[in-house]
Design an enzyme around this catalytic site. Sequence first.
Site, PDB file in Angstrom:
ATOM      1  N   GLU A 113       0.833  -1.216   0.000  1.00 18.51           N
ATOM      2  CA  GLU A 113       0.000   0.000   0.000  1.00 18.51           C
ATOM      3  C   GLU A 113       0.865   1.263   0.000  1.00 18.51           C
ATOM      4  O   GLU A 113       0.533   2.250  -0.649  1.00 18.51           O
ATOM      5  CB  GLU A 113      -0.947  -0.027   1.201  1.00 18.51           C
ATOM      6  CG  GLU A 113      -2.011  -1.109   1.032  1.00 18.51           C
ATOM      7  CD  GLU A 113      -2.885  -1.280   2.255  1.00 18.51           C
ATOM      8  OE1 GLU A 113      -2.341  -1.650   3.318  1.00 18.51           O
ATOM      9  OE2 GLU A 113      -4.097  -1.040   2.163  1.00 18.51           O
ATOM     10  N   GLU A 133      -3.672  -9.555   3.619  1.00 16.10           N
ATOM     11  CA  GLU A 133      -4.425  -9.247   4.846  1.00 16.10           C
ATOM     12  C   GLU A 133      -5.516 -10.267   5.127  1.00 16.10           C
ATOM     13  O   GLU A 133      -5.818 -10.580   6.277  1.00 16.10           O
ATOM     14  CB  GLU A 133      -5.048  -7.852   4.749  1.00 16.10           C
ATOM     15  CG  GLU A 133      -4.069  -6.697   4.934  1.00 16.10           C
ATOM     16  CD  GLU A 133      -3.381  -6.268   3.648  1.00 16.10           C
ATOM     17  OE1 GLU A 133      -3.441  -7.025   2.655  1.00 16.10           O
ATOM     18  OE2 GLU A 133      -2.797  -5.180   3.620  1.00 16.10           O
TER      19      GLU A 133
HETATM   20  C1  3H9 Z   1      -1.415  -5.084   7.002  1.00 14.24           C
HETATM   21  O1  3H9 Z   1      -0.454  -4.711   6.403  1.00 14.24           O
HETATM   22  C2  3H9 Z   1      -2.635  -4.218   7.247  1.00 14.24           C
HETATM   23  C3  3H9 Z   1      -2.691  -3.000   6.375  1.00 14.24           C
HETATM   24  O2  3H9 Z   1      -3.317  -3.274   5.169  1.00 14.24           O
HETATM   25  C4  3H9 Z   1      -3.517  -1.896   6.985  1.00 14.24           C
HETATM   26  C5  3H9 Z   1      -3.018  -1.234   8.173  1.00 14.24           C
HETATM   27  C6  3H9 Z   1      -3.837  -0.037   8.557  1.00 14.24           C
HETATM   28  N1  3H9 Z   1       4.584  -7.511  11.657  1.00 14.24           N
HETATM   29  O3  3H9 Z   1       7.973 -15.225   8.671  1.00 14.24           O
HETATM   30  P1  3H9 Z   1       9.365 -15.004   9.156  1.00 14.24           P
HETATM   31  C7  3H9 Z   1       8.147 -11.160  12.037  1.00 14.24           C
HETATM   32  S1  3H9 Z   1      -1.463  -6.623   7.700  1.00 14.24           S
HETATM   33  C8  3H9 Z   1       5.321  -7.874  12.718  1.00 14.24           C
HETATM   34  O4  3H9 Z   1       9.925 -16.004  10.101  1.00 14.24           O
HETATM   35  P2  3H9 Z   1      10.302 -15.218   6.454  1.00 14.24           P
HETATM   36  C9  3H9 Z   1       7.867 -12.639  12.295  1.00 14.24           C
HETATM   37  O5  3H9 Z   1       6.953 -12.800  13.348  1.00 14.24           O
HETATM   38  C10 3H9 Z   1       0.149  -7.304   7.397  1.00 14.24           C
HETATM   39  N2  3H9 Z   1       6.221  -8.879  12.672  1.00 14.24           N
HETATM   40  O6  3H9 Z   1      10.402 -14.762   7.970  1.00 14.24           O
HETATM   41  C11 3H9 Z   1       9.242 -13.135  12.626  1.00 14.24           C
HETATM   42  O7  3H9 Z   1       9.523 -12.768  13.974  1.00 14.24           O
HETATM   43  P3  3H9 Z   1      10.434 -13.700  14.895  1.00 14.24           P
HETATM   44  C12 3H9 Z   1       0.293  -7.782   6.017  1.00 14.24           C
HETATM   45  C13 3H9 Z   1       6.359  -9.518  11.516  1.00 14.24           C
HETATM   46  O8  3H9 Z   1      11.512 -14.678   5.812  1.00 14.24           O
HETATM   47  C14 3H9 Z   1      10.156 -12.307  11.711  1.00 14.24           C
HETATM   48  O9  3H9 Z   1       9.382 -11.160  11.354  1.00 14.24           O
HETATM   49  N3  3H9 Z   1       1.559  -8.468   5.889  1.00 14.24           N
HETATM   50  C15 3H9 Z   1       5.619  -9.195  10.378  1.00 14.24           C
HETATM   51  O10 3H9 Z   1      10.009 -16.670   6.387  1.00 14.24           O
HETATM   52  C16 3H9 Z   1      10.562 -13.044  10.460  1.00 14.24           C
HETATM   53  O11 3H9 Z   1       9.380 -13.554   9.831  1.00 14.24           O
HETATM   54  C17 3H9 Z   1       1.684  -9.793   6.081  1.00 14.24           C
HETATM   55  O12 3H9 Z   1       0.727 -10.469   6.352  1.00 14.24           O
HETATM   56  C18 3H9 Z   1       4.689  -8.132  10.473  1.00 14.24           C
HETATM   57  N4  3H9 Z   1       3.948  -7.738   9.423  1.00 14.24           N
HETATM   58  O13 3H9 Z   1       8.999 -14.511   5.874  1.00 14.24           O
HETATM   59  C19 3H9 Z   1       3.051 -10.363   5.933  1.00 14.24           C
HETATM   60  N5  3H9 Z   1       5.978 -10.011   9.362  1.00 14.24           N
HETATM   61  O14 3H9 Z   1      11.757 -13.788  14.213  1.00 14.24           O
HETATM   62  C20 3H9 Z   1       3.343 -11.297   7.071  1.00 14.24           C
HETATM   63  C21 3H9 Z   1       6.920 -10.833   9.851  1.00 14.24           C
HETATM   64  O15 3H9 Z   1      10.407 -13.022  16.227  1.00 14.24           O
HETATM   65  N6  3H9 Z   1       4.696 -11.810   7.033  1.00 14.24           N
HETATM   66  N7  3H9 Z   1       7.161 -10.534  11.149  1.00 14.24           N
HETATM   67  O16 3H9 Z   1       9.718 -15.038  14.923  1.00 14.24           O
HETATM   68  C22 3H9 Z   1       5.098 -12.774   6.192  1.00 14.24           C
HETATM   69  O17 3H9 Z   1       4.358 -13.256   5.358  1.00 14.24           O
HETATM   70  C23 3H9 Z   1       6.495 -13.294   6.343  1.00 14.24           C
HETATM   71  O18 3H9 Z   1       6.920 -12.973   7.653  1.00 14.24           O
HETATM   72  C24 3H9 Z   1       7.521 -12.678   5.353  1.00 14.24           C
HETATM   73  C25 3H9 Z   1       8.957 -13.126   5.760  1.00 14.24           C
HETATM   74  C26 3H9 Z   1       7.191 -13.195   3.948  1.00 14.24           C
HETATM   75  C27 3H9 Z   1       7.457 -11.179   5.390  1.00 14.24           C
END
Ligand code: 3H9
Length: 708
Positions: A113, A133
């Site tokens: 976004e 999301e």
């Molecule tokens: C959103 O954006 C809402 C908006 O539209 C509107 C707002 C108003 N936040 O998965 P990994 C942490 S909703 C906080 O092991 P990878 C994760 O917990 C969001 N923490 O690595 C982990 O922590 P730890 C939309 C986050 O390389 C560490 O980062 N976005 C977030 O296998 C490493 O993550 C998503 O849904 C976060 N957003 O994969 C994306 N993301 O080391 C969600 C990750 O302490 N994330 N962490 O365990 C993912 O899909 C995967 O984490 C990503 C990396 C592909 C990014």
Amino acid sequence: MDAQPAAPEPAAVHLSVRDHIAFIAVDHPPVNALSTAVRRGLMDAIAQADADADVHAVLVHGRGKAFIAGADIREFGLPPQAPSLPDVCLRIEACGKPVVAAIHGPALGGGLEVALSAHYRVAGPSAKLGLPEVLLGLLPGAGGTQRAPRLIGAEAALDLMLSGRHVGAPEALRLGLIDRVATSDDVLTEGEAFVRHVLAEQMPVRRTGALSDALADRAAAQAAIDAARAEASKKRGLFSPLKIAEAVQAALDLPLAQGLAVERALFEQCLASPQRAGLVHAFFAEREVAKVPEARQAQPRRIASAGVVGGGTMGAGIAVSLLDAGLPVVMVERDDAAVALGRSRVEKVYDGHVAKGRLTPEGKAAVMARLHGATDYAAFQEVDLVIEAVFEDMAVKHAVFAELDRHCKPGAVLATNTSYLDIDAIAQATSRPQDVIGLHFFSPAHIMKLLEIVVPAQVSADVVATAFALATRLKKVPVRAGVCDGFIGNRILAVYRTAADHLMEDGASPYEIDTMVRAFGFPMGPYEMSDLAGGDIGWATRKRRAATRDPKARYVHIADQLCERGWFGQKTGRGWYLYEAGSRNGQPDPEVEAIVAEARAQAGVTPRHFTVDEMQRRYVAAMVNEGAKVVEEGIALRPLDVDVTLVHGYGFPRWRGGPMKHADIVGLGQILADIRAFAQEDPLFWQPSTLLVKLVAEGRTFDSLNQI
Ligand code: 3H9
């Protein structure tokens, strides 16, 4: 001694200006999530760049492994802090100078976004763009539902938002989501080149929110929204997909500002929904399960080759899983015919891939060349890991492990796929119990995500660490379990299945129970499940347990009576349901209903009516109570391990987070009150877990034990 002043927080966003370009770098490890500090940093940086007369254009990029992975999921549910992400995006879009987003790695959710509110986008080979999301029970809440359709059309935008899938740079270019594919991930250099191109060509400030071409064909856009609505209403109980369709409707019908207001209101509804709480819990729990003490203490052993004992359904599925991870696999069976059969089971899986166009015939041949069959355990001499998947009988397991002990090299990991047997006892068949561990796969082993890693008393920490590292290679979700009958999952299953049997004998038909369980969100009910797996499996377990069953415990004989007739489910054409030849869709069977009625009469039960709510409360309370006992005994490390087990191995709806999270949402006091009420009729079955009682007394939740 005076307290030391706290070290200042490192800046989450850096601004530098070079040759009339403002570089805004997001620097917030691990994934540049949009925490309050990042939002503030972006707001300040874009305002400064806009106000600086020396700046002609702006480049936004991420440091480390991501552009921006989205909103900071850990902040959901906390009091909101300004500036909001929608405001940050509006400010970026309003910038009077061209803003380019240079993307590498994840640009997801709020991250995309931010990129959509820039005026141009360039993405490198590692870029993953998406609006996931929906997987967290949300909708894109920072303009994504309004800007994405204006940029790429309603159909493509809805596809991204409803599937949550990620696209790479080439597909993003095709969709019109980005303007250029960078040839390398050095997005700073490539992004700068693009910015200079924008300036040289005097390309305009192109605000996504002001675009209209992609929605010009209103009829096509409306058709896409209607299709999305219809599809969304089919999804079992999910809340946010319909809201996404509503938000895109607003993009079609309203000017940007009003559309953004609609999006905001819908986003707030999703944020407040228990599904958001459940799905966010599931997201963190799935990552947290791998954080076990042994994985911190020890280095995994090297696994470059693997062996499987047994080429039955489980053995073949495990072999496929290992082959898919790129390992060479030796499969040992008792004779050549069994080897050939095991091999053909593996081959069938890859034939399926070829038929669906997922694999070429050459690709299949290359994988099959890594599978070696043998009838002699000596073939395991060089392998680093062996997984045994033979008949569930302690004497048979002992014989297998004695052979493995004789033939495997020192340091090889010796694993059993048993689903309930005592692994401490299995380890005693070897001279090296420190190398013996449980790897409990779920059928079909190459598809089901759950892997219970069962840790016997004498196993060394590096073998446990190896099992967790292997799970990552196999793309499984690993859960650490202690040794007990059924470990985490099957132990809990036995209890809630018993609760279902009690319900049946008390008046609910098996068909009502299955319908009730599906209405809760499971893909199927316990009796459909039994028919699919084969009723003989549960029958064998019940016979094994008969000797140790408390004679005072209530026992429902109906399932045994079906098995005694040879009605094992789909494979025999009838079980709880009747199956027409070749059909997997069973029909209710009046003869089963007669057997149930007869059993009630025999047990002296006057059948009564249960509402869906009453049935669900019993089913869930049984699950939660046993889950709590499993945690209290240390069989599961934390409640979240129970949640992940039930979600990934047993079909518990992920949007409810898992049984323990669901119990927190319902309220532990309510669950305990239900258990105590049910105990009035059957105090032996409904003994409340000590942990549950303690948590209720202390006013705490299961989540308080999770430390996520
Ligand atoms: C959103 O954006 C809402 C908006 O539209 C509107 C707002 C108003 N936040 O998965 P990994 C942490 S909703 C906080 O092991 P990878 C994760 O917990 C969001 N923490 O690595 C982990 O922590 P730890 C939309 C986050 O390389 C560490 O980062 N976005 C977030 O296998 C490493 O993550 C998503 O849904 C976060 N957003 O994969 C994306 N993301 O080391 C969600 C990750 O302490 N994330 N962490 O365990 C993912 O899909 C995967 O984490 C990503 C990396 C592909 C990014």
